[in-house]
Design an enzyme around this catalytic site. Structure first.
Site, PDB file in Angstrom:
ATOM      1  N   GLY A  34       0.820  -1.203   0.000  1.00  0.00           N
ATOM      2  CA  GLY A  34       0.000   0.000   0.000  1.00  0.00           C
ATOM      3  C   GLY A  34       0.854   1.252   0.000  1.00  0.00           C
ATOM      4  N   ASN A  35       0.223   2.373   0.254  1.00  0.00           N
ATOM      5  CA  ASN A  35       0.955   3.638   0.314  1.00  0.00           C
ATOM      6  C   ASN A  35       0.404   4.481   1.459  1.00  0.00           C
ATOM      7  OD1 ASN A  35      -1.216   5.516  -0.773  1.00  0.00           O
ATOM      8  ND2 ASN A  35      -1.076   4.011  -2.421  1.00  0.00           N
ATOM      9  N   ARG A  36       1.022   5.636   1.707  1.00  0.00           N
ATOM     10  CA  ARG A  36       0.683   6.416   2.895  1.00  0.00           C
ATOM     11  C   ARG A  36      -0.388   7.476   2.662  1.00  0.00           C
ATOM     12  NH1 ARG A  36       5.207   9.080   4.109  1.00  0.00           N
ATOM     13  NH2 ARG A  36       4.035   9.997   5.805  1.00  0.00           N
ATOM     14  N   SER A  37      -1.116   7.389   1.565  1.00  0.00           N
ATOM     15  CA  SER A  37      -2.192   8.355   1.337  1.00  0.00           C
ATOM     16  C   SER A  37      -3.235   8.230   2.453  1.00  0.00           C
ATOM     17  CB  SER A  37      -2.854   8.087  -0.012  1.00  0.00           C
ATOM     18  OG  SER A  37      -3.980   8.924  -0.155  1.00  0.00           O
ATOM     19  N   ALA A  46      -4.293   7.816  -4.474  1.00  0.00           N
ATOM     20  CA  ALA A  46      -2.960   7.299  -4.782  1.00  0.00           C
ATOM     21  C   ALA A  46      -3.160   5.846  -5.202  1.00  0.00           C
ATOM     22  CB  ALA A  46      -2.058   7.404  -3.563  1.00  0.00           C
TER      23      ALA A  46
END
Ligand code: C5P
Length: 220
Positions: free
Chosen positions: A29-32, A96
């Site tokens: 995943g990502n930090r959005s 994102a």
């Protein structure tokens, strides 16, 4: 507060970050946080628009008064967004979206006892939803993309924005700087908006709501 200048318009906003599963319990995943997308959905709602919020893993609560479609993966976000985009006056791709996903998803938990000291993940490209929407360009529908960049130089950000605007084929591209402490989780945001054909530049800075209103001004 802005006037209700989006009354009767249908606006689709994607927010948050997609998650690509590795196995039943893990993901890439990502930090959005979803904050900028949520601010856009709230601002559009308050300005009278009918809003569909396609939400991929939000860290904050989704607003009321919008149609909420919750998704996890890029493919799910793709299906929900393309569906909602039909008949929309604007699609704002603030989410994102994972550029890659694991080629295979393990049916059971990946175990270190079986993998040993190294584990190699093979990733494959995800479809580009924004480019797909731009390719089937519909008159009267405005397409707004985002670019989260880690470049520190302002001119470099602008150049990246222009290049991405041309490559994606959208109407406006919002470039925002992200980093360990900037962009994603923060309450404030600073953006550069590049508009077609690339020579119109708008800057906005402030709370994510203020930035959202500046972005929505492009629609009126
Ligand atoms: O190419 P890049 O990932 O920087 O593009 C970012 C923009 O494109 C964002 O608006 C994002 O929502 C969108 N995007 C997409 N599909 C992807 C990757 C990004 O629609 N697979």
């Amino acid at each position: 507060l802005r006037p209700r200048d989006l009354t009767g318009r249908r606006v689709v906003v994607t927010a948050g970050g997609t998650r690509e599963p590795l196995d039943p319990v893990r993901f890439i995943g990502n930090r959005s946080s979803g904050r900028q997308g949520i601010a856009l959905a709230e601002a559009a709602r308050d300005r009278g628009a009918e809003v569909v919020l396609v939400a991929a893993h939000l860290e904050v609560a989704a607003p009321t008064g919008v149609e909420l479609q919750e998704v996890a993966t890029t493919e799910q976000l793709r299906v929900a967004t393309l569906d909602a985009a039909a008949g929309a006056d604007a699609v704002i791709m603030a989410a994102a979206v994972a550029d890659y996903r694991p080629e295979t998803v393990a049916p059971g938990k990946i175990k270190k006892e079986q993998q040993g000291d190294e584990l190699t993940l093979r990733l494959v490209r995800n479809p580009d939803i924004l480019a797909e929407l731009a390719a089937e360009r519909t008159p009267g529908r405005t397409l707004i993309g985002f670019a989260a960049e880690t470049e520190s130089d302002d001119d470099a950000m602008l150049e990246l924005g222009r290049a991405k605007l041309a490559r994606k084929g959208c109407d406006h591209l919002v470039v925002n700087r992200v980093g360990w402490n900037e962009g994603f989780a923060a309450a404030e945001n600073t953006v550069v908006i590049v508009s077609r054909p690339g020579d119109i530049v708008t800057r906005a800075s402030g709370t994510k709501r203020e930035v959202a209103d500046a972005i929505l001004d492009l629609l009126v």
